[in-house]
Design a protein around this motif. Structure first.
Motif, mmCIF file in Angstrom:
data_model
loop_
_atom_site.group_PDB
_atom_site.id
_atom_site.type_symbol
_atom_site.label_atom_id
_atom_site.label_comp_id
_atom_site.label_asym_id
_atom_site.label_seq_id
_atom_site.Cartn_x
_atom_site.Cartn_y
_atom_site.Cartn_z
ATOM 1 N N HIS A 187 -3.333 11.542 -6.691
ATOM 2 C CA HIS A 187 -4.003 12.592 -5.949
ATOM 3 C C HIS A 187 -2.824 13.824 -5.698
ATOM 4 C CE1 HIS A 187 -7.628 10.177 -4.733
ATOM 5 N NE2 HIS A 187 -6.652 9.211 -4.468
ATOM 6 N N CYS A 188 -1.882 13.321 -5.345
ATOM 7 C CA CYS A 188 -0.773 14.684 -5.208
ATOM 8 C C CYS A 188 0.303 14.722 -6.029
ATOM 9 C CB CYS A 188 -0.519 14.742 -3.646
ATOM 10 S SG CYS A 188 0.581 13.313 -3.125
ATOM 11 N N GLY A 189 0.655 13.518 -6.811
ATOM 12 C CA GLY A 189 1.851 13.306 -7.411
ATOM 13 C C GLY A 189 3.027 12.888 -6.671
ATOM 14 N N ALA A 190 2.969 12.532 -5.484
ATOM 15 C CA ALA A 190 4.187 12.074 -4.603
ATOM 16 C C ALA A 190 4.740 10.632 -5.113
ATOM 17 C CB ALA A 190 3.875 12.280 -3.220
ATOM 18 N N GLU A 191 5.959 10.696 -5.104
ATOM 19 C CA GLU A 191 6.399 9.225 -5.343
ATOM 20 C C GLU A 191 6.181 8.064 -4.332
ATOM 21 O OE1 GLU A 191 10.670 9.316 -6.074
ATOM 22 O OE2 GLU A 191 10.234 9.835 -8.170
ATOM 23 N N ILE A 192 5.481 7.135 -4.954
ATOM 24 C CA ILE A 192 5.184 5.930 -3.780
ATOM 25 C C ILE A 192 5.669 4.555 -4.478
ATOM 26 C CG2 ILE A 192 3.282 7.125 -2.779
ATOM 27 C CD1 ILE A 192 1.540 5.853 -4.933
ATOM 28 N N ASP A 193 5.953 3.725 -3.616
ATOM 29 C CA ASP A 193 6.464 2.229 -3.899
ATOM 30 C C ASP A 193 5.125 1.746 -4.790
ATOM 31 O OD1 ASP A 193 8.768 2.461 -2.762
ATOM 32 O OD2 ASP A 193 8.411 1.216 -1.324
ATOM 33 N N PRO A 194 5.417 0.864 -5.705
ATOM 34 C CA PRO A 194 4.363 0.093 -6.573
ATOM 35 C C PRO A 194 3.422 -0.640 -5.846
ATOM 36 C CG PRO A 194 6.479 -0.686 -6.893
ATOM 37 C CD PRO A 194 6.840 0.347 -6.239
ATOM 38 N N ASP A 195 3.833 -1.229 -4.680
ATOM 39 C CA ASP A 195 3.060 -2.159 -3.878
ATOM 40 C C ASP A 195 2.537 -1.460 -2.877
ATOM 41 O OD1 ASP A 195 5.437 -1.989 -2.680
ATOM 42 O OD2 ASP A 195 5.755 -3.937 -1.854
ATOM 43 N N ALA A 196 2.540 -0.251 -2.671
ATOM 44 C CA ALA A 196 1.752 0.543 -1.676
ATOM 45 C C ALA A 196 0.519 0.900 -1.956
ATOM 46 C CB ALA A 196 2.475 1.929 -1.171
ATOM 47 N N ASP A 197 -0.570 0.707 -0.958
ATOM 48 C CA ASP A 197 -1.849 1.117 -1.300
ATOM 49 C C ASP A 197 -2.267 2.593 -0.681
ATOM 50 O OD1 ASP A 197 -2.037 0.553 1.554
ATOM 51 O OD2 ASP A 197 -3.583 -0.871 1.464
ATOM 52 N N CYS A 216 -1.109 6.613 0.426
ATOM 53 C CA CYS A 216 -0.162 7.767 0.125
ATOM 54 C C CYS A 216 0.054 8.454 1.357
ATOM 55 C CB CYS A 216 -0.588 8.730 -1.010
ATOM 56 S SG CYS A 216 0.687 10.141 -1.161
ATOM 57 N N GLU A 217 1.158 8.335 1.765
ATOM 58 C CA GLU A 217 1.589 9.163 3.278
ATOM 59 C C GLU A 217 1.707 10.469 3.315
ATOM 60 O OE1 GLU A 217 4.734 7.054 5.177
ATOM 61 O OE2 GLU A 217 3.762 5.005 5.309
ATOM 62 N N VAL A 218 1.755 10.933 1.862
ATOM 63 C CA VAL A 218 1.914 12.604 1.762
ATOM 64 C C VAL A 218 0.381 13.206 1.849
ATOM 65 C CG1 VAL A 218 2.622 14.363 0.379
ATOM 66 C CG2 VAL A 218 4.095 12.216 0.469
ATOM 67 N N CYS A 219 -0.396 12.858 0.996
ATOM 68 C CA CYS A 219 -1.628 13.320 1.086
ATOM 69 C C CYS A 219 -2.748 12.461 1.734
ATOM 70 C CB CYS A 219 -2.101 13.602 -0.398
ATOM 71 S SG CYS A 219 -2.484 12.165 -1.525
ATOM 72 N N HIS A 220 -2.593 11.416 2.361
ATOM 73 C CA HIS A 220 -3.128 10.509 3.186
ATOM 74 C C HIS A 220 -4.574 10.149 2.165
ATOM 75 C CE1 HIS A 220 -0.639 11.906 6.370
ATOM 76 N NE2 HIS A 220 -1.071 13.134 5.943
ATOM 77 N N HIS A 221 -4.276 9.530 1.119
ATOM 78 C CA HIS A 221 -5.358 8.885 0.470
ATOM 79 C C HIS A 221 -5.136 7.532 0.252
ATOM 80 C CE1 HIS A 221 -6.662 13.266 -0.571
ATOM 81 N NE2 HIS A 221 -7.813 12.775 -0.806
ATOM 82 N N TYR A 222 -6.224 6.708 0.184
ATOM 83 C CA TYR A 222 -6.254 5.283 -0.207
ATOM 84 C C TYR A 222 -6.157 5.474 -1.776
ATOM 85 C CZ TYR A 222 -7.297 0.348 -1.139
ATOM 86 O OH TYR A 222 -7.188 -0.868 -1.569
ATOM 87 N N ILE A 223 -5.012 4.503 -2.527
ATOM 88 C CA ILE A 223 -4.833 4.889 -4.022
ATOM 89 C C ILE A 223 -5.317 3.566 -4.854
ATOM 90 C CG2 ILE A 223 -3.292 6.558 -3.567
ATOM 91 C CD1 ILE A 223 -1.121 4.288 -3.921
ATOM 92 N N ARG A 224 -5.686 2.560 -4.235
ATOM 93 C CA ARG A 224 -5.803 1.126 -5.192
ATOM 94 C C ARG A 224 -7.327 1.282 -5.563
ATOM 95 N NH1 ARG A 224 -1.691 -2.504 -4.751
ATOM 96 N NH2 ARG A 224 -2.911 -3.480 -6.427
#
Length: 313
Positions: free
Chosen positions: A76-86, A88-96
């Protein structure tokens, strides 16, 4: 004759030089081959940026410290996230997209509703506060939004420790709403009001013919600021002790961890979720990228000025 001698010498020198190069190549070849092999081995491995351990190239997490070797990008925003995160704490979207955010079931990727729990993939609007949510509990008011979530809350309400927790919350909430004495004048004024009440009740009883009436003493619940803060501090210790019993342990599913934590959240007091992922303070586990690492609720109180990581969404 002299030219022939020079030619012979030159040919001899060239032959010796050529032989020397061949010998040098034969000596250096094994070293070069070893260097090439080491380079190939290094290319087939990845060094952990956290602890320096060398891991296999296809590894996602370090075999030594367990931390991720490579970061992913939020879609959603291109921020770096851990591979096992579900999340994004930057844009507040669920990504899985392949896992239902409400129950944790696997999805094929095209369903409009989860085939397991029936929840819409676009989210659920809370009927209480009208907040759009991607999880089984409202991130704003904590209301259970799915049947599974409501069942979890119902089962917890039968737990004696959970009932103790709710009683402590009610007692703390009462203290939190209490207005303390602001000055000595407040104390004197309340004492005078108490004496006036007793005098009025006594006169009314005497008018009814009651001699020497006993007027029930009304104990004041108001406290000084110091007394109130001491009582609130004691109640927070009791609350924290019970909340520790409902701390979320590390587990495989972030959805299950998030739902259990939200089901345990008592209503009536301002809390914060302290995660084990970054030891950050969130308004709830709904704002944490990796709740599966565990965490717990801590009491803040309504007048607390403690900054919460995801309050400014």
């Amino acid at each position: 004759m002299m030219n022939d001698d020079f030619s012979n010498i030159e040919r001899t020198n060239r032959a010796m030089a050529s032989a020397g190069l061949e010998m040098q190549y034969e000596q250096e070849a094994p070293v070069m081959q070893q260097q090439d092999m080491m380079a190939q081995q290094m290319a087939a491995t990845i060094e952990c940026p956290h602890c320096g351990t060398v891991n296999e190239a296809e590894a996602i997490f370090c075999a030594s410290c367990g931390k991720p070797l490579q970061m992913m990008k939020c879609p959603h925003c291109g921020a770096e996230i851990d591979p096992d995160a579900d999340y994004c704490e930057v844009c507040h979207h669920y990504i899985r997209t392949e896992i239902c955010s409400f129950c944790g079931s696997h999805l094929a990727g095209s369903e409009a509703y989860c085939p397991e729990c029936g929840s819409p993939r676009g989210g659920i609007v809370c009927p209480v506060c009208h907040t759009l949510n991607s999880f089984a509990f409202c991130k704003q008011c904590g209301n259970a939004l799915t049947e599974e979530a409501k069942l979890m809350v119902k089962e917890l309400q039968q737990n004696p420790e959970y009932r103790e927790l709710q009683d402590l919350v009610a007692e703390y909430s009462q203290l939190d709403d209490m207005v303390p004495y602001n000055s000595e004048r407040d104390i004197v004024r309340e004492k005078m009001n108490t004496q006036l009440r007793e005098r009025v009740l006594k006169l009314l009883a005497e008018d009814r013919g009651v001699q020497n009436p006993e007027i029930p003493v009304k104990k004041s619940m108001r406290l000084t600021k110091q007394e109130l803060n001491e009582k609130k501090g004691e109640k927070i210790k009791e609350l924290s002790s019970v909340l520790d019993k409902f701390a979320v342990p590390q587990q495989p599913s972030p959805i299950k961890a998030r739902n259990f934590a939200m089901a345990c959240k008592p209503v009536g007091v301002r809390l914060a979720w302290v995660c084990n992922f970054k030891h950050a303070m969130h308004s709830s586990p709904c704002g944490c990228a990796k709740p599966q690492l565990g965490g717990k609720w801590v009491v803040l109180g309504k007048n607390s000025s403690v900054e919460i990581k995801d309050d400014n969404k």
